[in-house]
Write a protein that holds these residues in place. Structure first.
Motif, PDB file in Angstrom:
ATOM      1  N   VAL A   3       0.855  -1.190   0.000  1.00  0.00           N
ATOM      2  CA  VAL A   3       0.000   0.000   0.000  1.00  0.00           C
ATOM      3  C   VAL A   3       0.885   1.231   0.000  1.00  0.00           C
ATOM      4  O   VAL A   3       1.806   1.356   0.823  1.00  0.00           O
ATOM      5  CB  VAL A   3      -0.934   0.024   1.233  1.00  0.00           C
ATOM      6  CG1 VAL A   3      -1.742   1.323   1.273  1.00  0.00           C
ATOM      7  CG2 VAL A   3      -1.873  -1.178   1.215  1.00  0.00           C
ATOM      8  N   TYR A  49       0.920   5.711  -0.461  1.00  0.00           N
ATOM      9  CA  TYR A  49       0.102   6.856  -0.062  1.00  0.00           C
ATOM     10  C   TYR A  49       0.344   8.036  -0.981  1.00  0.00           C
ATOM     11  O   TYR A  49       1.481   8.317  -1.370  1.00  0.00           O
ATOM     12  CB  TYR A  49       0.393   7.202   1.405  1.00  0.00           C
ATOM     13  CG  TYR A  49      -0.006   6.059   2.300  1.00  0.00           C
ATOM     14  CD1 TYR A  49      -1.291   5.976   2.803  1.00  0.00           C
ATOM     15  CD2 TYR A  49       0.877   5.007   2.551  1.00  0.00           C
ATOM     16  CE1 TYR A  49      -1.687   4.889   3.571  1.00  0.00           C
ATOM     17  CE2 TYR A  49       0.489   3.915   3.318  1.00  0.00           C
ATOM     18  CZ  TYR A  49      -0.793   3.855   3.815  1.00  0.00           C
ATOM     19  OH  TYR A  49      -1.189   2.776   4.551  1.00  0.00           O
ATOM     20  N   PHE A  69       4.214   3.906   4.070  1.00  0.00           N
ATOM     21  CA  PHE A  69       3.621   4.317   5.342  1.00  0.00           C
ATOM     22  C   PHE A  69       4.618   5.061   6.221  1.00  0.00           C
ATOM     23  O   PHE A  69       4.288   6.094   6.813  1.00  0.00           O
ATOM     24  CB  PHE A  69       3.109   3.067   6.065  1.00  0.00           C
ATOM     25  CG  PHE A  69       2.382   3.326   7.352  1.00  0.00           C
ATOM     26  CD1 PHE A  69       1.050   3.698   7.348  1.00  0.00           C
ATOM     27  CD2 PHE A  69       3.013   3.165   8.579  1.00  0.00           C
ATOM     28  CE1 PHE A  69       0.358   3.913   8.532  1.00  0.00           C
ATOM     29  CE2 PHE A  69       2.332   3.383   9.771  1.00  0.00           C
ATOM     30  CZ  PHE A  69       1.010   3.753   9.748  1.00  0.00           C
ATOM     31  N   PRO A 108      -4.476   6.485   1.393  1.00  0.00           N
ATOM     32  CA  PRO A 108      -4.029   5.304   0.653  1.00  0.00           C
ATOM     33  C   PRO A 108      -4.371   5.436  -0.829  1.00  0.00           C
ATOM     34  O   PRO A 108      -5.485   5.854  -1.174  1.00  0.00           O
ATOM     35  CB  PRO A 108      -4.814   4.156   1.288  1.00  0.00           C
ATOM     36  CG  PRO A 108      -5.333   4.688   2.588  1.00  0.00           C
ATOM     37  CD  PRO A 108      -5.506   6.161   2.395  1.00  0.00           C
ATOM     38  N   LEU A 123      -7.399   1.689  -0.740  1.00  0.00           N
ATOM     39  CA  LEU A 123      -7.686   1.254   0.618  1.00  0.00           C
ATOM     40  C   LEU A 123      -7.561  -0.266   0.704  1.00  0.00           C
ATOM     41  O   LEU A 123      -8.141  -0.987  -0.113  1.00  0.00           O
ATOM     42  CB  LEU A 123      -9.100   1.693   1.025  1.00  0.00           C
ATOM     43  CG  LEU A 123      -9.457   1.604   2.510  1.00  0.00           C
ATOM     44  CD1 LEU A 123      -8.630   2.579   3.321  1.00  0.00           C
ATOM     45  CD2 LEU A 123     -10.956   1.888   2.696  1.00  0.00           C
ATOM     46  N   PHE A 148      -1.904  -1.442   6.439  1.00  0.00           N
ATOM     47  CA  PHE A 148      -1.520  -0.071   6.090  1.00  0.00           C
ATOM     48  C   PHE A 148       0.000   0.061   5.978  1.00  0.00           C
ATOM     49  O   PHE A 148       0.506   0.661   5.031  1.00  0.00           O
ATOM     50  CB  PHE A 148      -2.025   0.911   7.159  1.00  0.00           C
ATOM     51  CG  PHE A 148      -3.502   1.131   7.173  1.00  0.00           C
ATOM     52  CD1 PHE A 148      -4.086   2.075   6.338  1.00  0.00           C
ATOM     53  CD2 PHE A 148      -4.328   0.402   8.029  1.00  0.00           C
ATOM     54  CE1 PHE A 148      -5.450   2.297   6.350  1.00  0.00           C
ATOM     55  CE2 PHE A 148      -5.691   0.620   8.051  1.00  0.00           C
ATOM     56  CZ  PHE A 148      -6.264   1.560   7.214  1.00  0.00           C
TER      57      PHE A 148
END
Length: 477
Positions: free
Chosen positions: A6, A8, A20, A37, A40, A67
């Motif tokens: 993930v 961002y 993250f 994100p 998501l 996350f």
């Protein structure tokens, strides 16, 4: 379930996708937006059911692992274990207060407020990332009551972090002030600004938006503009759903819906629920409870968003919600407009130019598509709710939680459990409890000592240059 990477991005489109760990250190995105994100993460029903037997720290490691895909899972497990080590064994207890309402107990941490749930993890995560990068960070934050003490207690004494926490002069309860100002750690700097919370928040945003100053002094954030806070708060939505459905026959658990009522100021707590719902928690409705500073209630009822000035922001008996310009609404707007950064920019440009935005054409989607409804609670409502809950159940609730209970009652539905997120212990607002019930709350010797301790705070006018000079003189480098 496969753990997918993930990344961002910014709500305003000007930030390259990043992991993250970088969002933890950035706070406000370089383009002035907020990190979200790029996609998501999601949880299927089988995975959710497989988490049922986990302890709260174990569940936190699993949810946060979706996350924080750049942090090894074993490190996350260590961090979450440390974050909740000083909580009771039942980190988040659920208890019924009758009338179809259950409280989600989020105030078992060191500062007796729900902010500890995320801030204790954030303290662990920031130390981990800074150690790995061999860097320091100067946190600049704003608080309307509970964020400041939770951040300071989570970060006090940490070698690589300094905290500069802005609070509005005379706008917090005596207990809230004492929790912050009684600390004398060298890395904690309390600054009481002549103004309201929104003035403090505006100062933080202006400094974060000055990239040269931000980078020169290694500034970061722990307000709910920090995506780490939002991610950590999503955990207790998963936990509460799992605990409520423990009593449901296994064949009926899949898709069993519950609703959450959330006392709301800066829109961070309810945004975490919005993310949890999007990730797969079967949430029917998210009920936003506002106090007299009900800009968000007006928006979700009418579609018109009209932030108020400092002069028009009331000082109320639920002071942590005395906010008239909710930062985290930007993350919701980003979803509402199809994650289009240009439309997000248009939204804020309209506010700058005319003082409001009319999205009334979109308002039916708030409930139908996103499940968000809202309501307002007043001082009289708070007193009546605190009194009624105590008479019915023996429970004492703080004024913010009372706002949540009052509005929750207006949105009860048959066969849909209503969970109200508890905000703080009533001891933090003893005067309001006394007014509502006549009860004089007893404080432990430790809490009484805190209230009587010398206070360490720098008073400052609402002046950006004065704040810059103070930070430059005291920051870690």
């Amino acid at each position: 379930m496969t753990r997918t990477d993930v990344r961002y991005v910014s709500t305003r489109g000007g930030m390259a996708p990043q992991p993250f760990s970088e969002t933890l250190l950035e706070g406000l995105a370089p383009d002035g937006g907020l990190a979200v994100p790029a996609q998501l993460p999601s949880v299927d029903a089988e995975t959710l059911e497989g988490w049922r037997a986990l302890t709260y720290p174990q569940l936190a490691a699993e949810v946060l692992g979706l996350f924080a895909t750049d942090i090894p899972r074993e490190d996350l497990a260590r961090m979450t274990a440390a974050a909740y080590a000083d909580f009771p064994d039942e980190v988040v207890p659920l208890r019924s207060i009758g009338g179809g309402i259950t409280l989600v107990g989020l105030s078992e941490g060191p500062t007796l407020a729900f902010k500890d749930m995320a801030m204790q993890f954030l303290g662990q995560a920031l130390s981990h990332v800074l150690e790995r990068k061999d860097q320091v960070l100067n946190i600049v934050g704003a608080t309307s009551g509970d964020t400041g003490s939770a951040a300071e207690h989570a970060l006090r004494g940490k070698e690589r972090v300094s905290v500069f926490m802005l609070s509005p002069q005379g706008r917090m309860s005596p207990f809230q002030r004492a929790q912050m100002y009684s600390l004398d750690d060298a890395n904690v700097h309390n600054i009481a600004v002549a103004g309201v919370f929104d003035d403090c928040q505006n100062l933080v945003k202006r400094l974060s938006g000055d990239l040269d100053f931000k980078h020169a002094h290694r500034l970061g954030a722990v307000n709910s503009i920090n995506l780490g806070r939002i991610a950590a708060q999503a955990v207790y939505y998963f936990w509460a759903w799992l605990r409520v459905t423990d009593a449901v026959e296994p064949e009926f658990r899949r898709g069993f819906e519950v609703s959450f009522a959330v006392p709301s100021g800066n829109f961070g707590n309810i945004l975490s629920g919005f993310y949890a719902k999007g990730m797969g928690v079967p949430i029917r409705r998210l009920v936003l409870a506002a106090n007299e500073n009900n800009v968000l209630d007006e928006f979700f009822r009418t579609g018109v968003y009209r932030p108020r000035s400092a002069a028009d922001t009331y000082a109320t008996s639920s002071p942590s919600m005395d906010i008239s310009k909710a930062s985290n609404l930007e993350r919701f707007i980003h979803e509402l407009v199809g994650r289009d950064p240009r439309r997000v920019a248009d939204f804020f440009r309209a506010i700058d130019e005319q003082g409001f935005v009319d999205l009334s054409a979109e308002q039916p989607r708030f409930d139908a598509e996103f499940g968000i409804v809202s309501g307002t609670s007043t001082h009289a409502d708070r007193l009546a709710t605190i009194r009624a809950v105590h008479e019915a159940s023996g429970e004492l609730i703080d004024p913010h939680t009372a706002d949540g209970v009052k509005v929750a009652r207006d949105h009860l539905e048959p066969d849909v459990p209503m969970l109200v997120l508890e905000t703080a212990k009533p001891q933090k607002f003893a005067e309001t409890i006394r007014e509502a019930t006549g009860i004089e709350l007893e404080l432990s010797p430790e809490l009484r000592g805190m209230l009587d301790a010398p206070q360490h705070v720098t008073e400052m006018v609402d002046d950006e240059q004065a704040l810059r000079e103070f930070i430059a003189a005291h920051a870690l480098h």
